[in-house]
Design a protein around this motif. Structure first.
Motif: not given
Length: 212
Positions: A143-144, A146, A168-169, A179
Motif C-alpha cells: 500500500p505504500w 503505486s 499497490g497504492k 490501483m
C-alpha cells in the motif's frame, strides 16, 4: 477436491512441456485497474477494503480454471476451489504474517472468517506454507507504492505453481481512482489468454460490486 488434467491436444501438451522444463517458468503482468465504483460501494456498505478486495480477486481466480491448476510431479491437478493466503501485519514484528482463509462465495461470511484468522495471526504469526498444500492463491498488498512491476521471491528448484496476486497504492488519474494489480502465474498452466480473462473479469467485478 481435485482431479487430474490430461491434455488431448498435442500442441497444448507441447506448450506445457516447453514451459515446465524452464528454471523460472513464471511470468508476470502488471496493469492499472479502476476501483472508483468498488471503493464507493464498499464505503456505502461499510465493508473493509482489504477483505473485500481479497474476496473479489479470489472469486475471479476461481472462475478461471487455469488459476486452479497446479503442477505436481510433472502432472497437472485441478482443484475444485482455491483459497487466498494473504499478508497481514502482526503485533510481534514489523514484517507480515500469512493469513489463510477458506474461500466462501458469500462476502460477509468470508469477511467474518478473515477477521477471526487475522486476529489469531496478530499474536501468533505464521510464515510457513502448509506442507503438501497447493490449493492456495498467494496475495499481498504493497500500500505504500503505486508500483509498475513486481517480482516475487520463490523456489526455483523445484518451482511451485501457485499464482501470486499483489496490489499497490491507489492513485488518481483523470478523475478516476486507479490501483496497480500484479499477477504472476506458471506459464505452463496459464497463458496470455487466461491472464487476460482474469483481468477482464476483475475489471467487470470492480464496476458491478454494488449489484452482487
Amino acid at each position: 477436491m481435485e482431479k487430474k488434467v490430461v491434455f488431448e491436444n498435442a500442441h497444448r501438451k507441447k506448450h506445457f512441456e516447453f514451459f515446465n522444463t524452464m528454471n523460472h517458468p513464471h511470468f508476470n503482468i502488471t496493469a492499472n485497474v479502476e476501483i472508483s465504483d468498488f471503493l464507493a460501494q464498499i464505503k456505502k456498505q461499510q465493508l473493509p477494503t482489504t477483505y473485500s478486495l481479497v474476496h473479489l480477486l479470489s472469486e475471479t481466480a476461481n472462475e478461471v480454471k487455469e488459476f486452479r491448476w497446479r503442477v505436481r510431479n510433472n502432472e497437472i491437478i485441478e482443484h475444485s476451489m482455491v483459497h487466498p493466503s494473504f499478508t497481514v501485519p502482526t503485533d510481534e514484528a514489523d514484517v507480515f504474517s500469512f493469513c489463510t482463509v477458506t474461500f466462501q462465495s458469500n462476502l460477509n461470511d468470508f469477511i467474518e472468517e478473515a477477521k477471526s484468522v487475522r486476529d489469531a495471526m496478530k499474536t501468533n504469526p505464521s510464515i510457513e506454507d502448509e506442507p503438501g498444500r497447493d490449493d492456495l492463491l498467494f496475495m499481498s498488498a504493497i500500500p505504500w507504492i503505486s508500483f509498475t512491476s513486481m517480482q516475487h521471491a520463490m523456489h526455483y528448484h523445484p518451482h511451485d505453481s501457485v499464482p501470486r496476486i499483489s496490489w499497490g497504492k491507489f492513485f488518481q488519474q483523470e478523475g478516476k481512482t486507479m490501483m496497480p494489480l500484479s499477477v504472476q502465474a506458471h506459464h505452463a498452466l496459464v497463458d496470455g489468454r487466461h491472464m487476460g480473462a482474469f483481468f477482464e473479469k476483475v475489471e467487470q467485478k470492480l464496476r458491478s460490486i454494488g449489484d452482487r
